[in-house]
Design a protein around this motif. Sequence first.
Motif, PDB file in Angstrom:
ATOM      1  N   LEU A  21       0.823  -1.219   0.000  1.00 35.11           N
ATOM      2  CA  LEU A  21       0.000   0.000   0.000  1.00 35.11           C
ATOM      3  C   LEU A  21       0.850   1.259   0.000  1.00 35.11           C
ATOM      4  CD1 LEU A  21      -2.803  -1.101   2.472  1.00 35.11           C
ATOM      5  CD2 LEU A  21      -2.881  -1.027  -0.026  1.00 35.11           C
ATOM      6  N   ALA A  26      -1.682   4.097  -1.917  1.00 35.68           N
ATOM      7  CA  ALA A  26      -3.106   3.791  -2.017  1.00 35.68           C
ATOM      8  C   ALA A  26      -3.931   4.590  -1.018  1.00 35.68           C
ATOM      9  CB  ALA A  26      -3.339   2.298  -1.787  1.00 35.68           C
ATOM     10  N   CYS A  27      -5.097   5.006  -1.460  1.00 41.67           N
ATOM     11  CA  CYS A  27      -6.086   5.643  -0.586  1.00 41.67           C
ATOM     12  C   CYS A  27      -7.476   5.314  -1.100  1.00 41.67           C
ATOM     13  CB  CYS A  27      -5.882   7.152  -0.507  1.00 41.67           C
ATOM     14  SG  CYS A  27      -6.366   8.074  -1.967  1.00 41.67           S
ATOM     15  N   ILE A  28      -8.455   5.481  -0.234  1.00 41.08           N
ATOM     16  CA  ILE A  28      -9.862   5.313  -0.611  1.00 41.08           C
ATOM     17  C   ILE A  28     -10.494   6.698  -0.592  1.00 41.08           C
ATOM     18  CG2 ILE A  28     -12.097   4.409   0.137  1.00 41.08           C
ATOM     19  CD1 ILE A  28     -10.403   2.223  -0.865  1.00 41.08           C
ATOM     20  N   GLN A  37     -17.085   5.564  -4.738  1.00 41.42           N
ATOM     21  CA  GLN A  37     -16.019   5.170  -3.819  1.00 41.42           C
ATOM     22  C   GLN A  37     -14.966   4.484  -4.669  1.00 41.42           C
ATOM     23  OE1 GLN A  37     -16.626   2.114  -0.733  1.00 41.42           O
ATOM     24  NE2 GLN A  37     -15.819   3.644   0.684  1.00 41.42           N
ATOM     25  N   MET A  39     -10.503   3.545  -5.289  1.00 43.76           N
ATOM     26  CA  MET A  39      -9.121   3.474  -4.819  1.00 43.76           C
ATOM     27  C   MET A  39      -8.265   4.317  -5.755  1.00 43.76           C
ATOM     28  SD  MET A  39      -8.085  -0.442  -3.828  1.00 43.76           S
ATOM     29  CE  MET A  39      -8.219  -0.980  -5.507  1.00 43.76           C
ATOM     30  N   ASN A  41      -4.260   6.350  -6.334  1.00 42.09           N
ATOM     31  CA  ASN A  41      -2.896   6.649  -5.943  1.00 42.09           C
ATOM     32  C   ASN A  41      -2.911   8.125  -5.580  1.00 42.09           C
ATOM     33  OD1 ASN A  41      -0.200   7.715  -6.170  1.00 42.09           O
ATOM     34  ND2 ASN A  41       0.384   5.848  -7.239  1.00 42.09           N
ATOM     35  N   GLN A  47      -6.268   5.853 -10.884  1.00 36.20           N
ATOM     36  CA  GLN A  47      -7.109   4.860 -10.229  1.00 36.20           C
ATOM     37  C   GLN A  47      -6.350   3.550 -10.107  1.00 36.20           C
ATOM     38  OE1 GLN A  47     -10.949   4.327 -11.974  1.00 36.20           O
ATOM     39  NE2 GLN A  47     -11.559   2.778 -10.496  1.00 36.20           N
ATOM     40  N   ALA A  54      -6.180  -4.112  -3.695  1.00 35.65           N
ATOM     41  CA  ALA A  54      -7.519  -4.094  -3.082  1.00 35.65           C
ATOM     42  C   ALA A  54      -7.596  -5.077  -1.920  1.00 35.65           C
ATOM     43  CB  ALA A  54      -8.577  -4.418  -4.128  1.00 35.65           C
ATOM     44  N   LEU A  57      -5.697  -3.706   1.013  1.00 38.15           N
ATOM     45  CA  LEU A  57      -6.411  -2.593   1.627  1.00 38.15           C
ATOM     46  C   LEU A  57      -7.604  -3.065   2.451  1.00 38.15           C
ATOM     47  CD1 LEU A  57      -6.157   0.511   1.559  1.00 38.15           C
ATOM     48  CD2 LEU A  57      -7.774   0.506  -0.302  1.00 38.15           C
ATOM     49  N   CYS A  58      -8.313  -4.061   1.958  1.00 41.25           N
ATOM     50  CA  CYS A  58      -9.580  -4.466   2.583  1.00 41.25           C
ATOM     51  C   CYS A  58      -9.457  -5.621   3.572  1.00 41.25           C
ATOM     52  CB  CYS A  58     -10.578  -4.847   1.501  1.00 41.25           C
ATOM     53  SG  CYS A  58     -10.979  -3.483   0.398  1.00 41.25           S
ATOM     54  N   TRP A  64      -5.141   4.519  10.115  1.00 35.90           N
ATOM     55  CA  TRP A  64      -5.686   5.376   9.068  1.00 35.90           C
ATOM     56  C   TRP A  64      -5.523   6.863   9.362  1.00 35.90           C
ATOM     57  CZ3 TRP A  64      -7.473   3.178   4.672  1.00 35.90           C
ATOM     58  CH2 TRP A  64      -7.776   1.820   4.711  1.00 35.90           C
TER      59      TRP A  64
END
Length: 153
Positions: A21, A26-28, A37, A39, A41, A47, A54, A57-58, A64
């Motif tokens: 990450l 990576a960010c949401i 919504q 993901m 950079n 994107q 993913a 991240l999940c 955070w």
Amino acid sequence: MSRRKPNNMRARMERAAGGLLRQHHACIVDASVPEVQVMLNYNNLGQIISRTVANALCDFAHHWTVYISAICQNGPERWAKSVEYELAGIHVITKLPDLFEQPVQDVIASCNPKHVIGHAWIAVPDSITIDEQHAHRIYERVSAWGIPQRASA
């Protein structure tokens, strides 16, 4: 006799996920007006569509940094009133919206209700600082004001 630590596969996977990450920045980003919504950079605003990123991240809990904004517009003028903070502890991404439901309402309440058109947030699984101009570019990238981004020539 060796005094090595026993293999902890879960800890190894969490460290690898965190490194992945950070490597992909990576960010949401979640915006309420276009109901998107995504993901991204956060450096180059591209994107991220990688399944590996993913999953990293999940599937794992992270520390955070959250940037919450009330999206405002008055005619052609667009702005975001924002607050940034780091969440205490580590959390899975599915629990994030519940954690900052009240801060979103507080930011929206601090704005003129005639100008508020929605809210948005940026969640980064790292300890970073996002400045106002950079957040504005991220919000424009996801069309947080409901106006699609123009293609660059």
